[in-house]
Motif scaffolding. Structure first.
Motif, PDB file in Angstrom:
ATOM      1  N   SER A   1       0.827  -1.213   0.000  1.00  0.00           N
ATOM      2  CA  SER A   1       0.000   0.000   0.000  1.00  0.00           C
ATOM      3  C   SER A   1       0.865   1.270   0.000  1.00  0.00           C
ATOM      4  CB  SER A   1      -0.928  -0.006   1.216  1.00  0.00           C
ATOM      5  OG  SER A   1      -0.164  -0.016   2.410  1.00  0.00           O
ATOM      6  N   GLU A   2       2.068   1.161   0.568  1.00  0.00           N
ATOM      7  CA  GLU A   2       2.946   2.337   0.645  1.00  0.00           C
ATOM      8  C   GLU A   2       3.471   2.760  -0.720  1.00  0.00           C
ATOM      9  OE1 GLU A   2       3.460   4.198   3.742  1.00  0.00           O
ATOM     10  OE2 GLU A   2       1.644   2.996   3.649  1.00  0.00           O
ATOM     11  N   CYS A   3       3.516   1.782  -1.675  1.00  0.00           N
ATOM     12  CA  CYS A   3       3.950   2.126  -3.034  1.00  0.00           C
ATOM     13  C   CYS A   3       3.084   3.254  -3.596  1.00  0.00           C
ATOM     14  CB  CYS A   3       3.817   0.930  -3.970  1.00  0.00           C
ATOM     15  SG  CYS A   3       4.983  -0.380  -3.686  1.00  0.00           S
ATOM     16  N   TYR A   4       1.793   3.230  -3.210  1.00  0.00           N
ATOM     17  CA  TYR A   4       0.888   4.247  -3.735  1.00  0.00           C
ATOM     18  C   TYR A   4       1.293   5.635  -3.243  1.00  0.00           C
ATOM     19  CZ  TYR A   4      -2.263   0.905  -5.858  1.00  0.00           C
ATOM     20  OH  TYR A   4      -2.793  -0.050  -6.677  1.00  0.00           O
ATOM     21  N   LYS A   5       1.928   5.687  -2.066  1.00  0.00           N
ATOM     22  CA  LYS A   5       2.425   6.982  -1.581  1.00  0.00           C
ATOM     23  C   LYS A   5       3.747   7.311  -2.266  1.00  0.00           C
ATOM     24  CE  LYS A   5       0.219   6.734   2.908  1.00  0.00           C
ATOM     25  NZ  LYS A   5       0.415   6.083   4.193  1.00  0.00           N
ATOM     26  N   SER A   6       4.636   6.287  -2.330  1.00  0.00           N
ATOM     27  CA  SER A   6       5.965   6.528  -2.905  1.00  0.00           C
ATOM     28  C   SER A   6       5.865   6.980  -4.358  1.00  0.00           C
ATOM     29  CB  SER A   6       6.809   5.256  -2.843  1.00  0.00           C
ATOM     30  OG  SER A   6       6.798   4.719  -1.553  1.00  0.00           O
ATOM     31  N   PHE A   7       4.937   6.364  -5.097  1.00  0.00           N
ATOM     32  CA  PHE A   7       4.859   6.645  -6.544  1.00  0.00           C
ATOM     33  C   PHE A   7       3.663   7.522  -6.898  1.00  0.00           C
ATOM     34  CE2 PHE A   7       6.514   2.017  -6.790  1.00  0.00           C
ATOM     35  CZ  PHE A   7       7.798   2.432  -6.435  1.00  0.00           C
ATOM     36  N   ALA A   8       3.089   8.200  -5.898  1.00  0.00           N
ATOM     37  CA  ALA A   8       1.831   8.924  -6.125  1.00  0.00           C
ATOM     38  C   ALA A   8       1.827   9.833  -7.365  1.00  0.00           C
ATOM     39  CB  ALA A   8       1.450   9.708  -4.881  1.00  0.00           C
ATOM     40  N   PRO A   9       2.860  10.675  -7.564  1.00  0.00           N
ATOM     41  CA  PRO A   9       2.792  11.563  -8.727  1.00  0.00           C
ATOM     42  C   PRO A   9       2.743  10.801 -10.047  1.00  0.00           C
ATOM     43  CG  PRO A   9       4.634  12.142  -7.302  1.00  0.00           C
ATOM     44  CD  PRO A   9       4.072  10.878  -6.779  1.00  0.00           C
ATOM     45  N   HIS A  10       3.546   9.706 -10.121  1.00  0.00           N
ATOM     46  CA  HIS A  10       3.589   8.932 -11.369  1.00  0.00           C
ATOM     47  C   HIS A  10       2.258   8.246 -11.597  1.00  0.00           C
ATOM     48  CE1 HIS A  10       7.768   9.795 -10.879  1.00  0.00           C
ATOM     49  NE2 HIS A  10       7.756   9.183  -9.710  1.00  0.00           N
ATOM     50  N   LEU A  11       1.675   7.716 -10.509  1.00  0.00           N
ATOM     51  CA  LEU A  11       0.387   7.034 -10.619  1.00  0.00           C
ATOM     52  C   LEU A  11      -0.702   8.001 -11.043  1.00  0.00           C
ATOM     53  CD1 LEU A  11       0.550   4.766  -7.502  1.00  0.00           C
ATOM     54  CD2 LEU A  11       0.123   4.017  -9.829  1.00  0.00           C
ATOM     55  N   ALA A  12      -0.706   9.172 -10.406  1.00  0.00           N
ATOM     56  CA  ALA A  12      -1.741  10.157 -10.737  1.00  0.00           C
ATOM     57  C   ALA A  12      -1.661  10.495 -12.219  1.00  0.00           C
ATOM     58  CB  ALA A  12      -1.565  11.402  -9.891  1.00  0.00           C
ATOM     59  N   GLN A  13      -0.429  10.606 -12.721  1.00  0.00           N
ATOM     60  CA  GLN A  13      -0.286  10.939 -14.132  1.00  0.00           C
ATOM     61  C   GLN A  13      -0.779   9.802 -15.039  1.00  0.00           C
ATOM     62  OE1 GLN A  13       3.596  12.147 -15.404  1.00  0.00           O
ATOM     63  NE2 GLN A  13       2.883  12.599 -17.457  1.00  0.00           N
ATOM     64  N   THR A  14      -0.407   8.564 -14.693  1.00  0.00           N
ATOM     65  CA  THR A  14      -0.865   7.419 -15.498  1.00  0.00           C
ATOM     66  C   THR A  14      -2.383   7.360 -15.501  1.00  0.00           C
ATOM     67  OG1 THR A  14       0.949   6.299 -14.402  1.00  0.00           O
ATOM     68  CG2 THR A  14      -0.316   4.992 -15.948  1.00  0.00           C
ATOM     69  N   LEU A  15      -2.991   7.568 -14.317  1.00  0.00           N
ATOM     70  CA  LEU A  15      -4.445   7.503 -14.221  1.00  0.00           C
ATOM     71  C   LEU A  15      -5.087   8.590 -15.072  1.00  0.00           C
ATOM     72  CD1 LEU A  15      -5.008   6.747 -10.436  1.00  0.00           C
ATOM     73  CD2 LEU A  15      -5.297   5.181 -12.346  1.00  0.00           C
ATOM     74  N   ARG A  16      -4.481   9.771 -15.040  1.00  0.00           N
ATOM     75  CA  ARG A  16      -5.037  10.862 -15.850  1.00  0.00           C
ATOM     76  C   ARG A  16      -4.959  10.524 -17.320  1.00  0.00           C
ATOM     77  NH1 ARG A  16      -3.229  14.473 -12.330  1.00  0.00           N
ATOM     78  NH2 ARG A  16      -1.240  14.836 -13.329  1.00  0.00           N
ATOM     79  N   GLN A  17      -3.825   9.900 -17.714  1.00  0.00           N
ATOM     80  CA  GLN A  17      -3.671   9.546 -19.126  1.00  0.00           C
ATOM     81  C   GLN A  17      -4.687   8.494 -19.543  1.00  0.00           C
ATOM     82  OE1 GLN A  17       0.428   8.427 -19.148  1.00  0.00           O
ATOM     83  NE2 GLN A  17       1.155  10.481 -19.620  1.00  0.00           N
ATOM     84  N   THR A  18      -4.999   7.537 -18.628  1.00  0.00           N
ATOM     85  CA  THR A  18      -5.890   6.438 -18.983  1.00  0.00           C
ATOM     86  C   THR A  18      -7.361   6.814 -18.815  1.00  0.00           C
ATOM     87  OG1 THR A  18      -4.180   5.100 -17.948  1.00  0.00           O
ATOM     88  CG2 THR A  18      -6.126   3.944 -18.734  1.00  0.00           C
ATOM     89  N   TYR A  19      -7.678   7.463 -17.701  1.00  0.00           N
ATOM     90  CA  TYR A  19      -9.101   7.675 -17.383  1.00  0.00           C
ATOM     91  C   TYR A  19      -9.506   9.148 -17.422  1.00  0.00           C
ATOM     92  CZ  TYR A  19      -8.430   2.937 -15.639  1.00  0.00           C
ATOM     93  OH  TYR A  19      -8.113   1.613 -15.530  1.00  0.00           O
ATOM     94  N   GLY A  20      -8.647  10.019 -17.938  1.00  0.00           N
ATOM     95  CA  GLY A  20      -8.989  11.429 -18.014  1.00  0.00           C
ATOM     96  C   GLY A  20      -9.142  12.037 -16.627  1.00  0.00           C
ATOM     97  N   ASP A  21     -10.211  12.804 -16.444  1.00  0.00           N
ATOM     98  CA  ASP A  21     -10.365  13.531 -15.186  1.00  0.00           C
ATOM     99  C   ASP A  21     -11.135  12.737 -14.130  1.00  0.00           C
ATOM    100  OD1 ASP A  21      -8.913  15.770 -15.269  1.00  0.00           O
ATOM    101  OD2 ASP A  21     -10.431  17.001 -16.262  1.00  0.00           O
ATOM    102  N   ALA A  22     -11.208  11.410 -14.280  1.00  0.00           N
ATOM    103  CA  ALA A  22     -12.001  10.592 -13.356  1.00  0.00           C
ATOM    104  C   ALA A  22     -11.530  10.799 -11.917  1.00  0.00           C
ATOM    105  CB  ALA A  22     -11.884   9.125 -13.742  1.00  0.00           C
ATOM    106  N   GLU A  23     -12.494  10.830 -11.006  1.00  0.00           N
ATOM    107  CA  GLU A  23     -12.203  10.986  -9.576  1.00  0.00           C
ATOM    108  C   GLU A  23     -12.751   9.771  -8.863  1.00  0.00           C
ATOM    109  OE1 GLU A  23     -10.956  13.509  -7.840  1.00  0.00           O
ATOM    110  OE2 GLU A  23     -10.930  15.235  -9.180  1.00  0.00           O
TER     111      GLU A  23
END
Lengths: 346, 170
Positions: B93-115
């Motif tokens: 679960s801590e990976c989500y904190k460590s890599f948060a910026p990269h994940l947020a960017q990947t999610l934005r690229q895949t799912y647009g502005d989904a919240e």
């Protein structure tokens, strides 16, 4: 199971649909800090299992749960909708937890995610399956430190499941669409428009047999539980409509051929000396179609589905027969006996 | 977050400098940072920052060495960012904190502005709902400021302050 049947009867139900055999909702949950199962060693997974089991012991609402060990869990003890869940016996910290109080609940530990909380229901009852899983999820979340973030939702091992962490699966029986060769185009269409997958329930060597299909979808990031359930329900209703239309067309245009097929299947099932699981399910599926269409007055769809779940290789192995031919012989014997029983009682 | 200069590599350095009374903020990868640093002919880091710089980072070439030896990894489980990019699996679960910026960017690229809009663990429900709301408001505020909708931005700011008080972040 009786409990479920009573509940279905109360809802004015019986079997809600002859085409949608079962509904299943899986909630994917993980614990904070513990390594995800594929990253963890056997002993680390066992630690997670112990931790979860200790938390379950503390919660009054979860007292009915028990861990299955060898011998206790056989698919024969399940009703039809427990087919092939990928659940297995305790091994390297992996285990399945079942409930005495709630027969439609199963919790798989350390398979892909720390917790896979699965709720089941007969027919097209996604809401009921969700209720079962959701209730257990709430009780577990009171006692376990779930990995959750306001930004990402439930944190899962695979980023593809991130968010609501919910997977909705249905088992559909689609013999008429197979006969009409419509499956491939429908499956492609569903996948491309909605990311909904259609997979064979029973398959060997890449070939699907028995006309049973899973229709499933995992919520994408940003989708809520309600949204993904509604989407799967709509897709299922569409599939049911198509299957009904195909059945109607078969009845109208090729009724004699259809009756011939049903009777041939019945003859095979009642007279063969050796029946492999593939052949048995293929024929029982046609028999089920006949029962659905009231071509066989004495058989109900429920009886045939029950029979299918009792003759799987796992169930037969449970009866201590090791040789393939001996298994097929035992299966043929069991089917013959059960079909004649039903015929005579009806 | 990718490098603002080359756009190819993941940025590790958030570089802020003041030029002609303007604040410039740049995300940089190691290579581009090194080039920029060289071009600007700055003094070695240790001279500028003194004791604030850890001993192993005395000069720019050493920054590079430190990074290439130690790949960006999760502090809890040691899972590497590169393996996430390879197969989409994370280690804990801590990976989500460590890599948060990269994940947020990947999610934005895949799912647009989904919240995220699903349920929350029961104990956290109230808090998590507020936190989700706060997260959304912060994004809105950024948007309003960019679009120069200052009245709306002010309202969002007040709501944020209110929520932060409720979540006792202030």
């Amino acid at each position: 199971m009786d409990r479920l049947k009573n509940r279905a009867a109360k809802k004015g139900g019986g079997r809600p649909s002859e085409i949608v055999v079962a509904s299943q909702v899986t909630l994917l949950r993980n614990l904070e800090f513990f390594f995800f199962p594929h990253q963890a060693s056997d002993s680390e997974r066992e630690e997670v299992l112990d931790f979860i089991w200790a938390a379950i012991g503390k919660e009054k609402g979860l007292r009915g749960l028990y861990i299955t060990s060898e011998g206790e869990l056989s698919p024969a003890s399940f009703d039809s909708h427990f087919w092939d869940l990928g659940l297995n016996l305790t091994d390297g910290g992996r285990a399945t937890i079942l409930s005495h109080d709630e027969p439609n609940l199963a919790i798989a530990i350390n398979y892909d995610d720390h917790l896979k909380i699965q709720g089941f229901a007969e027919g097209l009852q996604i809401d009921e399956a969700f209720r079962v899983a959701d209730q257990a999820d709430d009780l577990l979340s009171d006692n376990l430190p779930y990995a959750f973030s306001a930004e990402f939702g439930y944190l899962t091992e695979s980023v593809a499941n991130l968010g609501a962490g919910i997977k909705v699966s249905l088992v559909l029986h689609l013999p008429a669409l197979i006969m009409n060769d419509e499956m491939d185009s429908l499956a492609l269409n569903l996948y491309e428009s909605k990311m909904i997958l259609l997979d064979g329930v029973f398959a060997s060597g890449g070939e699907v047999f028995g006309n049973f299909y899973y229709l499933h979808k995992t919520a994408t990031f940003g989708q809520s539980e309600a949204e993904v359930m509604a989407e799967v329900k709509t897709a299922a209703e569409m599939m049911v409509e198509k299957e009904m239309a195909a059945r109607k067309a078969l009845l109208k245009e090729e009724k004699t051929r259809l009756i011939d097929e049903v009777l041939r299947s019945f003859a095979t099932l009642t007279h063969a000396k050796l029946l492999s699981f593939e052949e048995a399910v293929d024929n029982l599926s046609i028999l089920l179609l006949g029962a659905d269409l009231k071509l066989l007055s004495k058989f109900t769809p429920g009886q045939i589905l029950e029979l299918i779940s009792s003759i799987s290789p796992e169930a037969i192995v449970g009866l201590t027969v090791d040789d393939d031919d001996a298994q097929d012989g035992l299966r043929a014997e069991m089917i013959k006996k059960r079909l004649f029983e039903i015929k005579e009682s009806g | 977050m990718f490098c603002d200069v080359c756009g190819n590599n993941i940025s590790f350095i958030y570089f802020v400098r003041v030029l002609n009374n303007k604040v410039l903020r740049t995300n940089l990868c190691e290579d581009c940072f090194k080039n920029l640093w060289k071009d600007m002919a700055f003094k070695p880091l240790s001279e500028v920052f003194g004791d604030l710089v850890p001993a192993e980072i005395k000069s720019v070439p050493q920054v590079r060495a430190a990074h290439s030896n130690k790949e960006f990894a999760c502090k809890n489980c040691g899972a590497k960012l590169s393996s996430y990019f390879k197969d989409g699996f994370l280690g804990c679960s801590e990976c989500y904190k460590s890599f948060a910026p990269h994940l947020a960017q990947t999610l934005r690229q895949t799912y647009g502005d989904a919240e995220y809009g699903g349920k929350a663990p029961r104990g956290l429900e109230k808090e998590a709902k507020l936190a989700v709301k706060l997260h959304k408001l912060r994004r809105k505020l950024k948007l309003y400021v960019m679009e120069e909708e200052y009245e709306k931005a002010a309202c969002a700011r007040d709501e944020i302050i209110d929520l932060e008080k409720q979540l006792s972040l202030r």
